[in-house]
Design a protein around this motif. Structure first.
Motif, PDB file in Angstrom:
ATOM      1  N   VAL A 192       0.841  -1.198   0.000  1.00 46.73           N
ATOM      2  CA  VAL A 192       0.000   0.000   0.000  1.00 46.73           C
ATOM      3  C   VAL A 192       0.881   1.254   0.000  1.00 46.73           C
ATOM      4  CG1 VAL A 192      -1.700   1.278   1.381  1.00 46.73           C
ATOM      5  CG2 VAL A 192      -1.862  -1.213   1.176  1.00 46.73           C
ATOM      6  N   LEU A 193       0.458   2.282  -0.740  1.00 50.71           N
ATOM      7  CA  LEU A 193       1.137   3.584  -0.760  1.00 50.71           C
ATOM      8  C   LEU A 193       2.654   3.425  -0.936  1.00 50.71           C
ATOM      9  CD1 LEU A 193      -0.868   5.270   2.137  1.00 50.71           C
ATOM     10  CD2 LEU A 193      -0.863   6.062  -0.223  1.00 50.71           C
ATOM     11  N   LEU A 194       3.041   2.562  -1.854  1.00 49.80           N
ATOM     12  CA  LEU A 194       4.457   2.216  -2.019  1.00 49.80           C
ATOM     13  C   LEU A 194       5.347   3.433  -2.249  1.00 49.80           C
ATOM     14  CD1 LEU A 194       6.740   0.162  -2.384  1.00 49.80           C
ATOM     15  CD2 LEU A 194       6.020  -0.119  -4.756  1.00 49.80           C
ATOM     16  N   LEU A 196      10.588   2.426   8.196  1.00 52.54           N
ATOM     17  CA  LEU A 196       9.291   2.280   7.533  1.00 52.54           C
ATOM     18  C   LEU A 196       8.489   1.193   8.240  1.00 52.54           C
ATOM     19  CD1 LEU A 196       8.568   2.109   3.744  1.00 52.54           C
ATOM     20  CD2 LEU A 196       7.760   0.260   5.198  1.00 52.54           C
ATOM     21  N   ALA A 197       7.188   1.437   8.434  1.00 54.13           N
ATOM     22  CA  ALA A 197       6.307   0.421   9.025  1.00 54.13           C
ATOM     23  C   ALA A 197       4.958   0.449   8.333  1.00 54.13           C
ATOM     24  CB  ALA A 197       6.128   0.670  10.519  1.00 54.13           C
ATOM     25  N   ASP A 198       4.468  -0.738   7.991  1.00 53.84           N
ATOM     26  CA  ASP A 198       3.142  -0.912   7.398  1.00 53.84           C
ATOM     27  C   ASP A 198       2.387  -1.827   8.366  1.00 53.84           C
ATOM     28  OD1 ASP A 198       0.928  -1.439   5.870  1.00 53.84           O
ATOM     29  OD2 ASP A 198       2.005  -2.183   4.125  1.00 53.84           O
ATOM     30  N   PHE A 199       1.726  -1.211   9.355  1.00 56.56           N
ATOM     31  CA  PHE A 199       1.143  -1.968  10.468  1.00 56.56           C
ATOM     32  C   PHE A 199      -0.038  -2.837  10.014  1.00 56.56           C
ATOM     33  CE2 PHE A 199       2.722   1.996  12.675  1.00 56.56           C
ATOM     34  CZ  PHE A 199       3.850   1.397  13.192  1.00 56.56           C
ATOM     35  N   GLY A 200      -0.489  -3.687  10.921  1.00 62.54           N
ATOM     36  CA  GLY A 200      -1.664  -4.509  10.611  1.00 62.54           C
ATOM     37  C   GLY A 200      -1.279  -5.851  10.030  1.00 62.54           C
ATOM     38  N   SER A 221       8.235   6.681   8.438  1.00 60.04           N
ATOM     39  CA  SER A 221       7.156   6.618   7.452  1.00 60.04           C
ATOM     40  C   SER A 221       6.254   5.454   7.866  1.00 60.04           C
ATOM     41  CB  SER A 221       7.774   6.384   6.071  1.00 60.04           C
ATOM     42  OG  SER A 221       6.937   6.860   5.050  1.00 60.04           O
ATOM     43  N   PHE A 222       5.070   5.776   8.434  1.00 58.74           N
ATOM     44  CA  PHE A 222       4.229   4.752   9.062  1.00 58.74           C
ATOM     45  C   PHE A 222       2.833   4.704   8.455  1.00 58.74           C
ATOM     46  CE2 PHE A 222       6.516   5.252  13.435  1.00 58.74           C
ATOM     47  CZ  PHE A 222       7.619   4.568  12.939  1.00 58.74           C
ATOM     48  N   ILE A 223       2.385   3.502   8.077  1.00 57.66           N
ATOM     49  CA  ILE A 223       1.013   3.300   7.596  1.00 57.66           C
ATOM     50  C   ILE A 223       0.209   2.571   8.662  1.00 57.66           C
ATOM     51  CG2 ILE A 223      -0.450   2.290   5.811  1.00 57.66           C
ATOM     52  CD1 ILE A 223       2.004   2.198   3.982  1.00 57.66           C
ATOM     53  N   SER A 224      -0.938   3.141   9.029  1.00 59.35           N
ATOM     54  CA  SER A 224      -1.870   2.513   9.979  1.00 59.35           C
ATOM     55  C   SER A 224      -3.176   2.188   9.265  1.00 59.35           C
ATOM     56  CB  SER A 224      -2.173   3.459  11.142  1.00 59.35           C
ATOM     57  OG  SER A 224      -0.992   3.940  11.730  1.00 59.35           O
ATOM     58  N   ARG A 244      -7.985   0.788   1.329  1.00 58.49           N
ATOM     59  CA  ARG A 244      -9.056   1.771   1.574  1.00 58.49           C
ATOM     60  C   ARG A 244      -8.977   2.447   2.949  1.00 58.49           C
ATOM     61  NH1 ARG A 244     -10.987  -3.082   2.741  1.00 58.49           N
ATOM     62  NH2 ARG A 244     -12.447  -3.357   4.469  1.00 58.49           N
ATOM     63  N   SER A 245      -8.463   1.752   3.976  1.00 62.10           N
ATOM     64  CA  SER A 245      -8.418   2.360   5.308  1.00 62.10           C
ATOM     65  C   SER A 245      -7.019   2.829   5.702  1.00 62.10           C
ATOM     66  CB  SER A 245      -8.942   1.373   6.352  1.00 62.10           C
ATOM     67  OG  SER A 245      -8.231   0.148   6.257  1.00 62.10           O
ATOM     68  N   ALA A 246      -6.082   2.790   4.762  1.00 63.31           N
ATOM     69  CA  ALA A 246      -4.683   3.128   5.076  1.00 63.31           C
ATOM     70  C   ALA A 246      -4.492   4.628   5.300  1.00 63.31           C
ATOM     71  CB  ALA A 246      -3.765   2.653   3.951  1.00 63.31           C
TER      72      ALA A 246
END
Length: 301
Positions: free
Chosen positions: A10-12, A96-100, A233-236, A291-293
């Motif tokens: 997501v959001l690469l 960088l973190a892409d949580f979940g 750079s964090f994605i939740s 969609r919820s990122a």
């Protein structure tokens, strides 16, 4: 297993752009998964750059990248500072973190993460962990269950849900996702069944993997781990995570307000870069998981 089982990250571009990569820098991808973000970081590093990645899920080891600049550490990112030090690294230029949950974890039925499949109650990101969804549902006291559903699922009927589970398991253990669905059927209105189920699953999953505690421990290490002007750079994917990230960037705290001097000023270790970034409609069409990122970027002061 191959990386083909992992969907596009997501959001690469936006996430890796946020790191403001220096070719000879040292970077960390704490949620390796299928390696999509890591590959993008490596493509921007020079021959002296280094990338460390973390993933506690052994399935992710199948996707290891053959690159002398790359090291994959099969551990929970709550221990990021400790394991980087074992590799002689005290500070880094970006994290960088892409949580979940990864797309792969959702798509493998037996892992028990998805509401789409009949499966044993599991939901462990680390398959060696003793605590599973089965233990939470069948061994937690009523008050513990109520707190899990209320706090992590933001479910208004949490007390009634907990009572119903306790009453049912006196006669029969709840072993599968289908049994759990049947027990909580009265709380699953036809029009909103998937939404409520997703909240129930989210609550149990967060508890099983201690996701909120892990995130707090991880964030508290960031000011010391980053060099000056280093980037996060964090994605939740849900409001509980995003709220913690937002507050920590703004105040250096998870709750309350920081101490101010006589002029009303206060010092924080980080500053936000840009505003909140969300996926485009185009990306959501291609990858529904996006969609919820919510992406937040910060810089060490």
């Amino acid at each position: 297993m191959t990386t083909m089982e992992y969907h596009n990250p997501v959001l690469l571009k936006e996430t890796v752009d946020g790191l403001n990569i220096k070719p000879d820098g040292v970077y960390v991808d704490v949620t390796f998964g299928g390696g999509g973000h890591s590959k993008e970081i490596l493509s921007r590093l020079g021959e002296n750059g280094r990338l460390f990645a973390f993933d506690q899920d052994e399935d992710a080891l199948e996707n290891i990248i053959d690159d002398s600049r790359f090291t994959l550490i099969n551990e929970n990112f709550r221990y990021v500072k400790r394991f980087l030090r074992l590799h002689g690294v005290k500070q880094v230029d970006g994290v960088l973190a892409d949580f979940g949950v990864s797309s792969h974890q959702f798509d493998v039925a037996e892992r028990g993460f998805s509401t789409r499949f009949e499966a044993n109650l599991d939901m462990r990101m680390n398959q060696k962990s003793k605590l599973s969804a089965f233990h939470v549902v069948n061994e937690y006291e009523e008050e513990q269950l109520r707190q899990v559903f209320a706090q992590y699922g933001e479910l208004r009927p949490a007390p009634a849900m907990a009572r119903l589970i306790i009453a049912h398991r006196q006669n029969e253990l709840i072993k599968t996702s289908e049994q759990l669905k049947t027990v909580l059927r009265k709380f699953l209105p036809l029009r909103h069944e998937n939404k409520v189920l997703a909240q129930i699953y989210q609550a149990i999953r967060i508890e099983v993997n201690q996701e909120i505690e892990v995130l707090k421990e991880f964030l508290l290490q960031m000011p010391e781990l980053l060099v000056e002007s280093g980037r996060l750079s964090f994605i939740s994917y849900h409001s509980l995570e995003d709220r913690l990230v937002k507050r920590f960037i703004r105040n250096g705290l998870f709750e309350g307000e920081p101490e101010r001097d006589v002029f009303g000023n206060f010092e924080v270790p980080l500053k936000k870069v840009n505003g909140l970034i969300v996926p485009s409609e185009e990306e959501i069409k291609i990858n529904n998981r996006a969609r919820s990122a919510k992406l937040r970027i910060a810089e060490k002061l």
